[in-house]
Motif scaffolding. Structure first.
Motif, PDB file in Angstrom:
ATOM      1  N   VAL A 325       9.496  -1.888  -6.166  1.00 24.02           N
ATOM      2  CA  VAL A 325      10.747  -2.303  -6.793  1.00 24.02           C
ATOM      3  C   VAL A 325      11.877  -1.673  -5.992  1.00 24.02           C
ATOM      4  O   VAL A 325      11.654  -0.728  -5.232  1.00 24.02           O
ATOM      5  CB  VAL A 325      10.814  -1.847  -8.271  1.00 24.02           C
ATOM      6  CG1 VAL A 325       9.696  -2.479  -9.080  1.00 24.02           C
ATOM      7  CG2 VAL A 325      10.775  -0.335  -8.388  1.00 24.02           C
ATOM      8  N   GLU A 346       2.726   4.360 -17.245  1.00 27.02           N
ATOM      9  CA  GLU A 346       3.072   2.940 -17.339  1.00 27.02           C
ATOM     10  C   GLU A 346       4.187   2.587 -16.358  1.00 27.02           C
ATOM     11  O   GLU A 346       4.124   1.568 -15.669  1.00 27.02           O
ATOM     12  CB  GLU A 346       3.503   2.616 -18.768  1.00 27.02           C
ATOM     13  CG  GLU A 346       3.840   1.138 -18.969  1.00 27.02           C
ATOM     14  CD  GLU A 346       4.239   0.828 -20.394  1.00 27.02           C
ATOM     15  OE1 GLU A 346       4.655  -0.331 -20.648  1.00 27.02           O
ATOM     16  OE2 GLU A 346       4.153   1.727 -21.254  1.00 27.02           O
ATOM     17  N   PHE A 347       5.184   3.448 -16.290  1.00 23.26           N
ATOM     18  CA  PHE A 347       6.292   3.190 -15.366  1.00 23.26           C
ATOM     19  C   PHE A 347       5.810   3.206 -13.918  1.00 23.26           C
ATOM     20  O   PHE A 347       6.167   2.340 -13.118  1.00 23.26           O
ATOM     21  CB  PHE A 347       7.396   4.221 -15.567  1.00 23.26           C
ATOM     22  CG  PHE A 347       8.462   4.172 -14.510  1.00 23.26           C
ATOM     23  CD1 PHE A 347       9.353   3.103 -14.455  1.00 23.26           C
ATOM     24  CD2 PHE A 347       8.561   5.179 -13.554  1.00 23.26           C
ATOM     25  CE1 PHE A 347      10.335   3.041 -13.471  1.00 23.26           C
ATOM     26  CE2 PHE A 347       9.529   5.122 -12.572  1.00 23.26           C
ATOM     27  CZ  PHE A 347      10.419   4.052 -12.523  1.00 23.26           C
ATOM     28  N   SER A 349       2.802   2.625 -12.752  1.00 17.40           N
ATOM     29  CA  SER A 349       1.940   1.479 -12.447  1.00 17.40           C
ATOM     30  C   SER A 349       2.759   0.233 -12.151  1.00 17.40           C
ATOM     31  O   SER A 349       2.339  -0.617 -11.357  1.00 17.40           O
ATOM     32  CB  SER A 349       0.979   1.219 -13.611  1.00 17.40           C
ATOM     33  OG  SER A 349       1.695   0.802 -14.764  1.00 17.40           O
ATOM     34  N   ASP A 350       3.923   0.146 -12.776  1.00 17.35           N
ATOM     35  CA  ASP A 350       4.802  -1.000 -12.512  1.00 17.35           C
ATOM     36  C   ASP A 350       5.611  -0.820 -11.234  1.00 17.35           C
ATOM     37  O   ASP A 350       5.942  -1.794 -10.554  1.00 17.35           O
ATOM     38  CB  ASP A 350       5.771  -1.203 -13.687  1.00 17.35           C
ATOM     39  CG  ASP A 350       5.067  -1.620 -14.973  1.00 17.35           C
ATOM     40  OD1 ASP A 350       3.952  -2.179 -14.881  1.00 17.35           O
ATOM     41  OD2 ASP A 350       5.623  -1.366 -16.053  1.00 17.35           O
ATOM     42  N   ALA A 351       5.926   0.419 -10.906  1.00 14.07           N
ATOM     43  CA  ALA A 351       6.843   0.674  -9.796  1.00 14.07           C
ATOM     44  C   ALA A 351       6.143   0.879  -8.461  1.00 14.07           C
ATOM     45  O   ALA A 351       6.757   0.687  -7.406  1.00 14.07           O
ATOM     46  CB  ALA A 351       7.689   1.902 -10.108  1.00 14.07           C
TER      47      ALA A 351
END
Length: 484
Positions: A325, A346-347, A349-351
């Motif tokens: 990102v 969670e953050f 894993s998304d970033a």
């Protein structure tokens, strides 16, 4: 009755099991790049190089080793000894503020020869009031000269523990920090001839070695220890000799004990938060005989060595390559909802791209090239924490921010007014509870970025941790009941 540590058999929990290769507990190469039992993966296939990157959650909450028992007289004595001597390690620091006059003990300041003070320390003196049962006349010698090698220290009589204590100051001036940064390992073969020990193939941190030699030479020059302990007619022949220090003073203190062993065979070092780059593995193992190191929580200094810095650096730049990102999104994500482990995972894993899915790019290629080029600059000899290690491990590893700051703020304000004359050096009272556990050198091979990895190094944090343990043991200062 309890037996002093140096006169009794070593506790079973305190022993290091050697597999014959010099590495305890089965790790195949303490100087190498593979520590499989710790769950560390030092090779990132997506980059094609050994990056030193490891999964942070493997080290976020350290595994507790065998705990020292307050029901075991010897182990209780070890904890009490640490609780006693942290006061000496703390006392050698100087206290001053921007807006008020420096805090010092006027009686001691007037006693000392002020020629030992340079401009960096003039007008300050040892805070002896922080040592219970120690009077002005118990400070028998002090040298507060400071420089690249010169390190302030004092010789103090501790009648409660029947000891002569050499307490060495840690880092405070610019010169001290320059000594800290002198990471080059130096072989001890030359100084071993000077101090009569076997130094062949043994190495120490260059800055701490210089400080240790300067202190030892000054002690031998003035013969203060001989006059107290070994000369004919010496008043304190039945006293023990203890070398005490914090941080840089801890690393130097462990070496001073080594250098004095030829004259004082029973000397022991009791040190706090020694740098993780103090001495080579073989000397660190040998120092189990004369040194006990106390490490608090996630202290970054005890995990600081050339290898850990390289690993942390490689982890940071590798994670930059993993970001999928815009980087400003990561930088602006200061408050993760809940601020707990699950929310962070969670953050991330998304970033971040998974390690094995990082897309090729010019930046990834530059990272690969940079890591390969800098690897050749690493020293072959690794440096480690000295002595047997006791870890003051916090029983609370929550990532939650303080839920009730009002009471803490009030207590901190009182502490600043009463103890430091308004200094900001005391930020808040540490209310965490601690357990004392045996630890291994390899437990401190990697830097863990924690909310308290800096504050765990402070003497105030260590004092608070020990006070909690002594309260649980039903002991009060100076804790000498354990010797009865």
């Amino acid at each position: 009755s309890s037996v002093p540590p140096e006169e009794s058999e070593e506790s079973e929990n305190g022993k290091y099991k050697d597999n014959g290769a010099g590495a305890p507990n089965g790790d195949t190469n303490p100087e190498g790049t593979s520590v499989s039992k710790s769950g560390v993966s030092l090779r990132d296939e997506s980059l094609g190089v050994d990056t030193g990157v490891f999964e942070a959650n493997q080290f976020l909450i350290p595994l507790l080793n065998a705990a020292l028992s307050l029901d075991n007289s010897q182990e209780k004595c070890l904890i009490a000894e640490g609780a006693r001597y942290i006061s000496f390690a703390n006392s050698i620091y100087y206290w001053s503020t921007q807006d008020r006059q420096p805090w010092y003990h006027r009686g001691i300041f007037n006693r000392l020869d002020t020629t030992h003070f340079n401009s960096d320390h003039r007008g300050r003196a040892m805070k002896a009031s922080s040592i219970p049962n120690v009077e002005e006349q118990d400070i028998v010698y002090a040298n507060y000269e400071a420089g690249i090698k010169a390190t302030p220290f004092a010789v103090v009589l501790d009648h409660a523990w029947q000891s002569v204590v050499v307490t060495i100051r840690g880092s405070q001036s610019i010169d001290d920090f320059l000594s800290d940064l002198a990471l080059t390992p130096v072989e001890l073969d030359k100084c071993s001839q000077k101090y009569s020990f076997d130094g062949a193939g043994k190495f120490a941190h260059m800055g701490m070695l210089g400080s240790a030699e300067w202190i030892t030479d000054d002690l031998l020059r003035v013969r203060v220890l001989e006059k107290l302990l070994s000369d004919e007619g010496a008043e304190y022949k039945n006293y023990k000799l203890r070398i005490v220090g914090h941080s840089l003073g801890a690393g130097a203190g462990s070496l001073v004990a080594l250098f004095l062993k030829h004259k004082f065979p029973q000397v022991r070092a009791v040190v706090f938060e020694p740098p993780g780059c103090t001495m080579s593995w073989n000397l660190a193992e040998e120092s189990n005989e004369w040194c006990t190191s106390f490490v608090t929580g996630m202290d970054v200094v005890t995990r600081f060595n050339e290898k850990s810095v390289f690993v942390l650096r490689n982890e940071i730049i590798t994670n930059l390559a993993r970001i999928r990102v815009p980087k400003h999104v990561v930088m602006n994500k200061r408050n993760i909802d809940g601020f707990g482990i699950d929310a962070v995972k969670e953050f991330l894993s998304d970033a971040l791209y998974p390690h094995n899915e990082i897309p090729d790019s010019p930046f990834v290629k530059s990272v690969r090239t940079f890591i390969e080029k800098t690897r050749s600059k690493e020293n072959v000899v690794g440096l480690h924490i000295p002595g047997k290690i006791i870890h003051l491990a916090s029983e609370s590893f929550s990532l939650d921010v303080d839920k009730d700051k009002s009471e803490t703020s009030d207590k901190a304000e009182v502490a600043r007014d009463e103890e430091t004359g308004g200094s900001d050096s005391v930020k808040k009272e540490d209310t965490r509870e601690y357990q004392t556990c045996w630890a291994k050198r390899e437990d401190f091979q990697y830097i863990v970025l924690s909310s308290h990895f800096l504050t765990d190094h402070l003497t105030s944090t260590i004092c608070s941790a020990f006070q909690g343990r002594m309260k649980a043991a039903g002991l009060s200062e100076p804790y000498s009941d354990v010797l009865e």
